[in-house]
Design a protein around this motif. Structure first.
Motif, PDB file in Angstrom:
ATOM      1  N   MET A  62       0.754  -0.959   0.007  1.00  0.00           N
ATOM      2  CA  MET A  62      -0.223  -0.249   0.197  1.00  0.00           C
ATOM      3  C   MET A  62       1.478   1.036   0.372  1.00  0.00           C
ATOM      4  N   GLY A  63       0.758   2.480   0.373  1.00  0.00           N
ATOM      5  CA  GLY A  63       1.278   3.751   0.233  1.00  0.00           C
ATOM      6  C   GLY A  63       0.714   4.370   1.498  1.00  0.00           C
ATOM      7  N   GLN A  64       1.838   5.284   2.510  1.00  0.00           N
ATOM      8  CA  GLN A  64       1.565   6.082   3.603  1.00  0.00           C
ATOM      9  C   GLN A  64       1.986   7.251   2.986  1.00  0.00           C
ATOM     10  N   PHE A  65       0.741   8.175   3.049  1.00  0.00           N
ATOM     11  CA  PHE A  65       1.108   9.470   2.610  1.00  0.00           C
ATOM     12  C   PHE A  65       2.040  10.205   4.286  1.00  0.00           C
ATOM     13  N   PHE A  66       3.219  11.492   3.476  1.00  0.00           N
ATOM     14  CA  PHE A  66       3.480  11.868   4.112  1.00  0.00           C
ATOM     15  C   PHE A  66       4.229  13.514   2.666  1.00  0.00           C
ATOM     16  N   GLU A 162     -13.824   6.679  -1.633  1.00  0.00           N
ATOM     17  CA  GLU A 162     -12.952   6.512  -1.281  1.00  0.00           C
ATOM     18  C   GLU A 162     -12.310   8.156  -2.024  1.00  0.00           C
ATOM     19  N   GLU A 163     -13.063   8.695  -3.040  1.00  0.00           N
ATOM     20  CA  GLU A 163     -12.004   9.681  -3.379  1.00  0.00           C
ATOM     21  C   GLU A 163     -11.938  11.128  -2.369  1.00  0.00           C
ATOM     22  N   LEU A 164     -13.750  10.902  -1.312  1.00  0.00           N
ATOM     23  CA  LEU A 164     -13.565  11.697   0.203  1.00  0.00           C
ATOM     24  C   LEU A 164     -11.840  11.620   0.859  1.00  0.00           C
ATOM     25  N   TYR A 165     -11.804  10.463   1.385  1.00  0.00           N
ATOM     26  CA  TYR A 165     -10.897   9.840   2.179  1.00  0.00           C
ATOM     27  C   TYR A 165      -9.619  10.167   1.492  1.00  0.00           C
ATOM     28  N   ARG A 166      -9.353   9.984   0.369  1.00  0.00           N
ATOM     29  CA  ARG A 166      -8.000  10.754  -0.492  1.00  0.00           C
ATOM     30  C   ARG A 166      -8.119  12.664  -0.182  1.00  0.00           C
ATOM     31  N   LEU A 167      -8.820  12.814  -1.085  1.00  0.00           N
ATOM     32  CA  LEU A 167      -8.952  14.333  -0.537  1.00  0.00           C
ATOM     33  C   LEU A 167      -8.780  14.951   0.653  1.00  0.00           C
ATOM     34  N   ARG A 168      -9.136  13.944   1.247  1.00  0.00           N
ATOM     35  CA  ARG A 168      -8.569  14.176   3.329  1.00  0.00           C
ATOM     36  C   ARG A 168      -7.350  14.354   4.113  1.00  0.00           C
ATOM     37  N   HIS A 169      -7.651  12.948   3.939  1.00  0.00           N
ATOM     38  CA  HIS A 169      -6.525  12.149   4.477  1.00  0.00           C
ATOM     39  C   HIS A 169      -5.340  12.276   3.379  1.00  0.00           C
ATOM     40  N   GLY A 170      -4.724  12.446   1.993  1.00  0.00           N
ATOM     41  CA  GLY A 170      -4.266  12.261   1.286  1.00  0.00           C
ATOM     42  C   GLY A 170      -3.109  13.328   1.943  1.00  0.00           C
ATOM     43  N   TYR A 171      -3.451  14.208   3.204  1.00  0.00           N
ATOM     44  CA  TYR A 171      -2.496  15.837   3.884  1.00  0.00           C
ATOM     45  C   TYR A 171      -2.357  15.248   4.750  1.00  0.00           C
ATOM     46  N   GLU A 172      -2.798  14.167   5.059  1.00  0.00           N
ATOM     47  CA  GLU A 172      -2.309  14.367   6.854  1.00  0.00           C
ATOM     48  C   GLU A 172      -1.047  12.829   6.535  1.00  0.00           C
ATOM     49  N   ASN A 173      -0.191  13.482   7.415  1.00  0.00           N
ATOM     50  CA  ASN A 173       1.237  12.521   7.281  1.00  0.00           C
ATOM     51  C   ASN A 173       0.537  11.392   8.431  1.00  0.00           C
ATOM     52  N   PHE A 383      11.569  19.184   7.478  1.00  0.00           N
ATOM     53  CA  PHE A 383      10.517  17.940   7.990  1.00  0.00           C
ATOM     54  C   PHE A 383       8.708  18.346   8.623  1.00  0.00           C
ATOM     55  N   ALA A 384       8.482  20.102   8.902  1.00  0.00           N
ATOM     56  CA  ALA A 384       7.806  20.408   9.720  1.00  0.00           C
ATOM     57  C   ALA A 384       6.542  19.908   9.015  1.00  0.00           C
ATOM     58  N   GLY A 385       5.552  19.573  10.160  1.00  0.00           N
ATOM     59  CA  GLY A 385       4.687  19.188   9.554  1.00  0.00           C
ATOM     60  C   GLY A 385       3.636  18.739  10.772  1.00  0.00           C
ATOM     61  N   THR A 386       2.142  18.718   9.750  1.00  0.00           N
ATOM     62  CA  THR A 386       1.278  18.265  11.136  1.00  0.00           C
ATOM     63  C   THR A 386       2.069  16.944  11.554  1.00  0.00           C
ATOM     64  N   ALA A 387       1.382  16.578  13.015  1.00  0.00           N
ATOM     65  CA  ALA A 387       1.332  15.457  13.586  1.00  0.00           C
ATOM     66  C   ALA A 387       1.055  13.857  12.686  1.00  0.00           C
ATOM     67  N   PRO A 388       1.632  13.277  12.750  1.00  0.00           N
ATOM     68  CA  PRO A 388       1.449  12.293  11.712  1.00  0.00           C
ATOM     69  C   PRO A 388       0.209  11.220  12.394  1.00  0.00           C
ATOM     70  N   TRP A 389      -0.599  10.630  11.719  1.00  0.00           N
ATOM     71  CA  TRP A 389      -1.274   9.643  12.511  1.00  0.00           C
ATOM     72  C   TRP A 389      -1.771   8.487  11.619  1.00  0.00           C
ATOM     73  N   MET A 390      -2.917   7.990  11.746  1.00  0.00           N
ATOM     74  CA  MET A 390      -3.345   6.877  10.477  1.00  0.00           C
ATOM     75  C   MET A 390      -4.782   6.828  11.429  1.00  0.00           C
ATOM     76  N   PRO A 391      -5.980   6.147  10.851  1.00  0.00           N
ATOM     77  CA  PRO A 391      -7.285   5.919  11.573  1.00  0.00           C
ATOM     78  C   PRO A 391      -7.344   4.576  11.337  1.00  0.00           C
ATOM     79  N   ASP A 392      -6.355   3.467  10.549  1.00  0.00           N
ATOM     80  CA  ASP A 392      -6.876   2.198  10.624  1.00  0.00           C
ATOM     81  C   ASP A 392      -5.290   1.471  11.378  1.00  0.00           C
ATOM     82  N   PHE A 393      -5.946   0.418  11.718  1.00  0.00           N
ATOM     83  CA  PHE A 393      -5.660  -0.513  12.142  1.00  0.00           C
ATOM     84  C   PHE A 393      -4.830  -1.816  10.901  1.00  0.00           C
ATOM     85  N   PHE A 394      -3.984  -2.414  11.445  1.00  0.00           N
ATOM     86  CA  PHE A 394      -3.358  -3.740  10.480  1.00  0.00           C
ATOM     87  C   PHE A 394      -2.674  -4.529  11.033  1.00  0.00           C
TER      88      PHE A 394
END
Ligand code: COA
Length: 394
Positions: A62-66, A162-173, A383-394
């Motif tokens: 998969m990918g992870q947004f940074f 999926e589009e909404l997820y990407r629009l919102r979370h694609g800019y979340e580290n 590397f300045a940015g907002t706090a990294p997180w994710m809603p998923d567990f895998f």
């Protein structure tokens, strides 16, 4: 017959079943369910074997947004060793072999949730972000009127979701660029309750969605809680509409639980009217597998031009160790071998810096960055940015 390698893919269905039995026992699950789970990974299963299968893992591709860019990663899960063979170094051997394979032919980073952090830290993974679960009382949520309509989602809405997820979370580290296997986890209804889905839209234009299940508080109570799987709000109106939607369950339900960033605008919207409690915080780990590729493939601000030299310490992958020069301009990082006067940076510290969870001051306090400090400000700006997180567990 040629002997099978000690580390590699399972050799047919019997090996897959043997690994499924190991994971099922390790995680107290049903062997049959785990057989299906292992099969769903196709070729992305790795095992250690001698006369018998001893240990194994699965790989989520998969990918992870940074920095707003999806960086391909291997998500490692299902790491398990037969109980009678534990504490002999097999998990370490399995992870080291996997790391080497990842270095040679996989993506530039690797991500996992650790049940045994020491195992992974010893090999260069480090805590690099969180998964926070919040809870709020439905009776205290804001019930504002908006122009948005909340309507039930159907199978045809998957693309919109999926589009909404990407629009919102694609800019979340740190948020996952979800693969089909991860989306299946999000969409899978548990046995005891359906999964409900609703879209918040304005004049037919979607601005948010929620996927959730309902859980009775006890076998004898008719009251229940809303357990949110996925909640995306692009606008404050979408947040207000979905919070009001939750609140309208308050005659029969008590609380809503959801995953959000530590300082999520949504969490702040809830906290305006009610106390928001953090119920759970899990930390995921990141491994910078190939220093140059990893650094060059994430996103950066176009408004930062900076240069820094670091001396990377990596005991498990010698190819990463030594001096690297980092040059950032026009949103593109270029990494080259060599340079002088750089601070010493442990590869675990590089993972925390990369994700945005630690800046140079925190890295120094943790002991991962030492020596010359004149380039700390450059590293902090890169590397300045907002706090990294994710809603998923895998
Ligand atoms: C966790 C597990 C994979 C470790 O396997 P193992 O072969 O016993 O581990 P190793 O002998 O290779 O030990 C590697 C390191 O992990 C640490 N470790 C091992 N078992 C551990 C445990 N149960 N809890 C915490 N740390 C553990 C060890 O301290 C060791 O570090 P050290 O060499 O610095 O002492 C194994 O106990 C298992 O299958 N557990 C059940 C499933 C599970 O928890 N999987 C992890 C999912 S992320």
């Amino acid at each position: 017959m040629a002997q099978l390698p000690r580390y590699g893919r399972p050799d047919g269905d019997a090996d897959r079943r043997a690994y499924a039995a190991i994971v099922a026992q390790a995680f107290a699950g049903e062997a049959e369910l785990f057989e299906g789970w292992v099969r769903s990974f196709g070729d992305d299963v790795r095992v250690l074997r001698a006369e018998e299968l001893q240990a194994g893992l699965v790989i989520y591709r998969m990918g992870q947004f940074f920095g707003g860019v999806s960086v391909p990663t291997w998500g490692i899960a299902g790491v398990a060793v037969k109980p009678e063979l534990r504490s002999r170094g097999y998990a370490r051997e399995l992870m080291l072999e996997n790391l080497r394979e990842n270095f040679e032919s996989g993506p530039a980073i690797s991500t996992l949730y650790p049940a045994a952090p020491k195992l992974y830290r010893n090999l260069g993974w480090e805590y690099a972000g969180a998964r926070c679960m919040f809870a709020a009382n439905l009776s205290e949520l804001p019930v504002a009127e908006t122009e948005l309509v909340v309507r039930e989602a159907g199978p045809a809405d998957q693309e919109t979701i999926e589009e909404l997820y990407r629009l919102r979370h694609g800019y979340e580290n740190g948020c996952l660029d979800r693969s089909e296997l991860i989306w299946e986890r999000v969409r899978r209804a548990p046995r005891e309750t359906p999964l409900f889905g609703y879209i918040a839209e304005r004049d037919g234009g979607p601005e948010g969605y929620v996927l959730y299940t309902q859980k009775r508080q006890s076998a004898t109570s008719f009251r229940y809680d809303l357990l949110v799987r996925d909640l995306v709000c692009l606008t404050p109106d979408a947040a207000a509409a979905l919070l009001a939607f939750f609140a309208r369950h308050r005659s029969v339900a008590n609380r809503v639980q959801f995953y959000a960033a530590p300082d999520d605008p949504l969490a702040l919207a809830v906290a305006r009217t009610t106390e928001l409690s953090q119920e759970q915080r899990m930390q995921w780990m990141l491994r910078i597998v190939r220093v140059k590729d990893a650094l060059e493939s994430r996103g950066y601000s176009r408004h930062v031009s900076a240069r820094a030299v670091v001396h990377v310490v990596d005991a498990a992958l010698a190819e990463n160790a030594g001096d690297w020069t980092l040059d950032l301009a026009d949103g593109q990082m270029r990494v080259s071998r060599g340079g002088t006067g750089g601070a010493q940076l442990d590869v675990r510290g590089l993972a925390a810096l990369y994700s945005g969870s630690f800046g140079p001051a925190q890295l120094r306090a943790a002991g991962w960055l030492s020596g010359a400090s004149d380039q700390d400000a450059a590293l902090a700006a890169m590397f300045a940015g907002t706090a990294p997180w994710m809603p998923d567990f895998f």
